[in-house]
Write an enzyme that holds these catalytic residues in place. Structure first.
Site, mmCIF file in Angstrom:
data_model
loop_
_atom_site.group_PDB
_atom_site.id
_atom_site.type_symbol
_atom_site.label_atom_id
_atom_site.label_comp_id
_atom_site.label_asym_id
_atom_site.label_seq_id
_atom_site.Cartn_x
_atom_site.Cartn_y
_atom_site.Cartn_z
ATOM 1 N N TYR A 1 0.809 -1.221 0.000
ATOM 2 C CA TYR A 1 0.000 0.000 0.000
ATOM 3 C C TYR A 1 0.845 1.275 0.000
ATOM 4 O O TYR A 1 0.382 2.318 0.457
ATOM 5 C CB TYR A 1 -0.942 -0.007 1.209
ATOM 6 C CG TYR A 1 -2.154 -0.907 1.044
ATOM 7 C CD1 TYR A 1 -3.058 -0.716 -0.013
ATOM 8 C CD2 TYR A 1 -2.420 -1.936 1.947
ATOM 9 C CE1 TYR A 1 -4.179 -1.531 -0.163
ATOM 10 C CE2 TYR A 1 -3.539 -2.757 1.794
ATOM 11 C CZ TYR A 1 -4.417 -2.541 0.736
ATOM 12 O OH TYR A 1 -5.527 -3.343 0.588
ATOM 13 N N ASN B 1 -13.703 -3.848 3.673
ATOM 14 C CA ASN B 1 -14.346 -4.119 2.378
ATOM 15 C C ASN B 1 -13.953 -5.465 1.759
ATOM 16 O O ASN B 1 -14.034 -5.658 0.557
ATOM 17 C CB ASN B 1 -14.186 -2.936 1.422
ATOM 18 C CG ASN B 1 -12.743 -2.617 1.105
ATOM 19 O OD1 ASN B 1 -11.833 -3.311 1.556
ATOM 20 N ND2 ASN B 1 -12.526 -1.582 0.321
ATOM 21 N N HIS C 1 -9.392 -7.294 -2.043
ATOM 22 C CA HIS C 1 -8.543 -6.384 -2.825
ATOM 23 C C HIS C 1 -8.408 -6.909 -4.249
ATOM 24 O O HIS C 1 -8.354 -8.110 -4.466
ATOM 25 C CB HIS C 1 -7.136 -6.308 -2.209
ATOM 26 C CG HIS C 1 -6.109 -5.756 -3.162
ATOM 27 N ND1 HIS C 1 -5.950 -4.411 -3.359
ATOM 28 C CD2 HIS C 1 -5.239 -6.362 -4.002
ATOM 29 C CE1 HIS C 1 -5.011 -4.213 -4.289
ATOM 30 N NE2 HIS C 1 -4.557 -5.391 -4.692
ATOM 31 N N GLU D 1 2.185 -6.819 -7.785
ATOM 32 C CA GLU D 1 1.640 -7.362 -6.543
ATOM 33 C C GLU D 1 1.790 -8.887 -6.473
ATOM 34 O O GLU D 1 2.086 -9.433 -5.408
ATOM 35 C CB GLU D 1 0.167 -6.935 -6.404
ATOM 36 C CG GLU D 1 0.062 -5.421 -6.171
ATOM 37 C CD GLU D 1 -1.361 -4.873 -6.276
ATOM 38 O OE1 GLU D 1 -2.312 -5.664 -6.442
ATOM 39 O OE2 GLU D 1 -1.512 -3.639 -6.182
#
Ligand code: RTP
Length: 155
Positions: free
Chosen positions: A56, A119, A122, A133
């Protein structure tokens, strides 16, 4: 059969700690499987703080950054690599808006979540970030290249 015009891409999808704790892993994996994407990496993993911060890093000046790192490292996550034509944008559609209250019903967040800070999932936001990633979360030998038996029905 007409081959898709979309480029074959890779994306990094992760069930966040709340999704694991709430028993949503099977449902979430199932949505990507049914859509027709190919799973090339899968593991349950306790994310260390330095990896969360690297993942992040573009958000490290945001006020919510410390809480985000605390959230992502609060329990195991499920790391996944998925491959397919247009998979990056399509996965973002399946996931829905960042704020689950804005996410459409039928999307993962629209169906299963209520808070931006919880949430459940990802998804990479570009093919470049998909590669970056996957490289960050998986070691070379953890990824699998294979040909699904039904491949000819999904092109
Ligand atoms: P993701 O990377 O998790 O797929 O989410 P995204 O692209 O939809 O959203 P992004 O803006 O990149 O934010 C990454 C994650 O940070 C948390 N967040 N919290 N205001 C807040 O408290 C806030 N804003 C973002 C969410 O977990 C978001 O998914």
């Amino acid at each position: 059969l007409v081959a898709s015009m979309e480029q074959v891409e890779e994306t990094y999808i992760m069930v966040k700690p709340d999704g694991v704790q709430r028993g949503l892993v099977g449902d979430i994996i199932s949505r990507f499987e049914k859509k027709g994407f190919k799973l090339t990496g899968l593991k349950l993993f306790q994310c260390p703080k330095d990896l969360a911060e690297e993942h992040y890093k573009d958000l490290n000046s945001k006020p919510f950054f410390p809480k985000l790192i605390e959230y992502i490292t609060s329990g195991p996550v499920v790391c996944m690599a998925w491959e397919g034509a247009g998979v990056v944008a399509s996965a973002r559609k399946l996931i829905g808006s960042t704020d689950p209250l804005q996410a459409e019903p039928g999307t993962i967040r629209g169906d299963l979540a209520v808070q931006t800070g919880r949430n459940v999932v990802h998804g990479s936001d570009s093919p470049e970030n998909g590669k970056r990633e996957i490289g960050l979360w998986f070691k070379e030998g953890e990824l699998c290249q294979w040909t699904p038996a039904q491949a000819q029905w999904l092109r």
